[in-house]
Design a protein around this motif. Sequence first.
Motif, PDB file in Angstrom:
ATOM      1  N   ILE A  71      43.976  38.411  76.660  1.00  0.00           N
ATOM      2  CA  ILE A  71      43.145  38.798  77.804  1.00  0.00           C
ATOM      3  C   ILE A  71      43.381  40.271  78.116  1.00  0.00           C
ATOM      4  O   ILE A  71      44.530  40.722  78.170  1.00  0.00           O
ATOM      5  CB  ILE A  71      43.507  37.941  79.046  1.00  0.00           C
ATOM      6  CG1 ILE A  71      43.044  36.504  78.865  1.00  0.00           C
ATOM      7  CG2 ILE A  71      42.944  38.540  80.322  1.00  0.00           C
ATOM      8  CD1 ILE A  71      41.717  36.167  79.509  1.00  0.00           C
ATOM      9  N   ASP A  72      42.311  41.004  78.345  1.00  0.00           N
ATOM     10  CA  ASP A  72      42.412  42.434  78.641  1.00  0.00           C
ATOM     11  C   ASP A  72      42.461  42.662  80.158  1.00  0.00           C
ATOM     12  O   ASP A  72      41.494  42.437  80.864  1.00  0.00           O
ATOM     13  CB  ASP A  72      41.199  43.164  78.054  1.00  0.00           C
ATOM     14  CG  ASP A  72      41.211  44.644  78.391  1.00  0.00           C
ATOM     15  OD1 ASP A  72      42.279  45.166  78.769  1.00  0.00           O
ATOM     16  OD2 ASP A  72      40.144  45.274  78.268  1.00  0.00           O
ATOM     17  N   LEU A  73      43.618  43.130  80.623  1.00  0.00           N
ATOM     18  CA  LEU A  73      43.758  43.397  82.067  1.00  0.00           C
ATOM     19  C   LEU A  73      43.549  44.865  82.419  1.00  0.00           C
ATOM     20  O   LEU A  73      43.523  45.231  83.590  1.00  0.00           O
ATOM     21  CB  LEU A  73      45.160  43.004  82.547  1.00  0.00           C
ATOM     22  CG  LEU A  73      45.521  41.529  82.467  1.00  0.00           C
ATOM     23  CD1 LEU A  73      46.927  41.309  83.017  1.00  0.00           C
ATOM     24  CD2 LEU A  73      44.526  40.689  83.264  1.00  0.00           C
ATOM     25  N   ILE A  74      43.453  45.739  81.404  1.00  0.00           N
ATOM     26  CA  ILE A  74      43.504  47.161  81.719  1.00  0.00           C
ATOM     27  C   ILE A  74      42.273  47.936  81.265  1.00  0.00           C
ATOM     28  O   ILE A  74      42.166  49.129  81.527  1.00  0.00           O
ATOM     29  CB  ILE A  74      44.767  47.806  81.098  1.00  0.00           C
ATOM     30  CG1 ILE A  74      44.790  47.593  79.579  1.00  0.00           C
ATOM     31  CG2 ILE A  74      46.024  47.234  81.741  1.00  0.00           C
ATOM     32  CD1 ILE A  74      45.924  48.349  78.893  1.00  0.00           C
ATOM     33  N   GLY A  75      41.352  47.270  80.579  1.00  0.00           N
ATOM     34  CA  GLY A  75      40.155  47.974  80.167  1.00  0.00           C
ATOM     35  C   GLY A  75      40.331  48.806  78.915  1.00  0.00           C
ATOM     36  O   GLY A  75      40.249  50.032  78.955  1.00  0.00           O
ATOM     37  N   VAL A  76      40.571  48.146  77.797  1.00  0.00           N
ATOM     38  CA  VAL A  76      40.702  48.873  76.531  1.00  0.00           C
ATOM     39  C   VAL A  76      39.503  48.564  75.648  1.00  0.00           C
ATOM     40  O   VAL A  76      38.728  47.644  75.920  1.00  0.00           O
ATOM     41  CB  VAL A  76      42.009  48.505  75.792  1.00  0.00           C
ATOM     42  CG1 VAL A  76      43.216  49.005  76.574  1.00  0.00           C
ATOM     43  CG2 VAL A  76      42.091  47.006  75.535  1.00  0.00           C
TER      44      VAL A  76
END
Lengths: 95, 95, 95, 95, 95
Positions: free
Chosen positions: C44-49
Amino acid sequence: MILGKVIGNIVSVIKDEKYEGFKLLIVQELDMEGNFKDNFVVSIDLIGVGIDEVVMVANGTPARYTEETQDMGLDSIIIAKIENLIFEDKQVQLE
Amino acid sequence: MILGKVIGNIVSVIKDEKYEGFKLLIVQELDMEGNFKDNFVVSIDLIGVGIDEVVMVANGTPARYTEETQDMGLDSIIIAKIENLIFEDKQVQLE
Amino acid sequence: MILGKVIGNIVSVIKDEKYEGFKLLIVQELDMEGNFKDNFVVSIDLIGVGIDEVVMVANGTPARYTEETQDMGLDSIIIAKIENLIFEDKQVQLE
Amino acid sequence: MILGKVIGNIVSVIKDEKYEGFKLLIVQELDMEGNFKDNFVVSIDLIGVGIDEVVMVANGTPARYTEETQDMGLDSIIIAKIENLIFEDKQVQLE
Amino acid sequence: MILGKVIGNIVSVIKDEKYEGFKLLIVQELDMEGNFKDNFVVSIDLIGVGIDEVVMVANGTPARYTEETQDMGLDSIIIAKIENLIFEDKQVQLE
């Protein structure tokens, strides 16, 4: 849990005083015949075992769920000393 | 826990400010002789270690159970600096 | 934590609405040289990559200990974007 | 969870009385055909199984989330007895 | 999380009634091309999937953090049905 034999101990500098008083042992994993496997783990001794004794080790989160280890960042504890493995057709004596 | 040697550090952009101030170190795993194994882990340094020092690393959930790391999404922490491995018939000096 | 590169994303049907709004990325693991290893993880992407960016991934239980992911049945989160690996004798640029 | 067959049991000395009354079984892992794999685990029996029975084992932290095992430092429990594996084109009878 | 395909289901005798009503599925792991890997896991189905469907599986402790599975000793849940893997240069259709 896995089976292992205590083969050594570790001299360390630990920052946090809550770890003081616990022995760190080097435990080499055993197979079902009581023979050494390649891998080992550094495990906290909660029961007072010594070199060459066979132990049962719990790894991962459960290592913090005993009264002694709660709130410690540990991932491996020795929870039992093992005396025998009993199979249908044989018995492996470990002491 | 596993044994490893600190071999590098990481420059990262971390979104969440609760991670700020922690050093991310590259730790390569060691065997019982103090020799390098193939695998490595990125681990948070809680005790202030430097390059080439030998450390004990706890992996998995326990990484969040210290006062410093609670509520952080971490799976690896350095919890001790290791000086010696003591076996029955020899001693491995790690400093 | 492990290092990996974002190589794709996933189109899924998720029953539980608490997962909505999170991006599921395919992250292939990297070695210390920045080269691909064989294994990958869905994280899951929590930081916006984005695609081709190098990230740090925490696996296992810690994936639920951030504010965004508590009470979700997740075992992998992207918690940082990595720019450089700094070793004693070289630097691996990852951007 | 994994599938395994109970192949033996363990005689141990456990310090903590909260573990008393639980059977420690040696469970060898099975593949999808019901054949033995190389690895085994020592697992706590919560349901009353015997030698040669096929079981489902949960490993890791979940081992402490049943009523019987909370606050025990365990990483493996037997949670079900397995009778059949049903595939699209065949059925593997395990009893 | 990992990707897998549902290939079978399991008939079991589970002691604890809190597990009743949940389907136990055999999920074989997939690689990034959608091809089978060797390993499989027995996983609880929370979303209602069927044979030959591709799913995302969370393993380890997170398996108990959904509303349906809390307080169950589980280490694997199916949390999503996967339709496509989208890479920079291709798309893998999984339905």
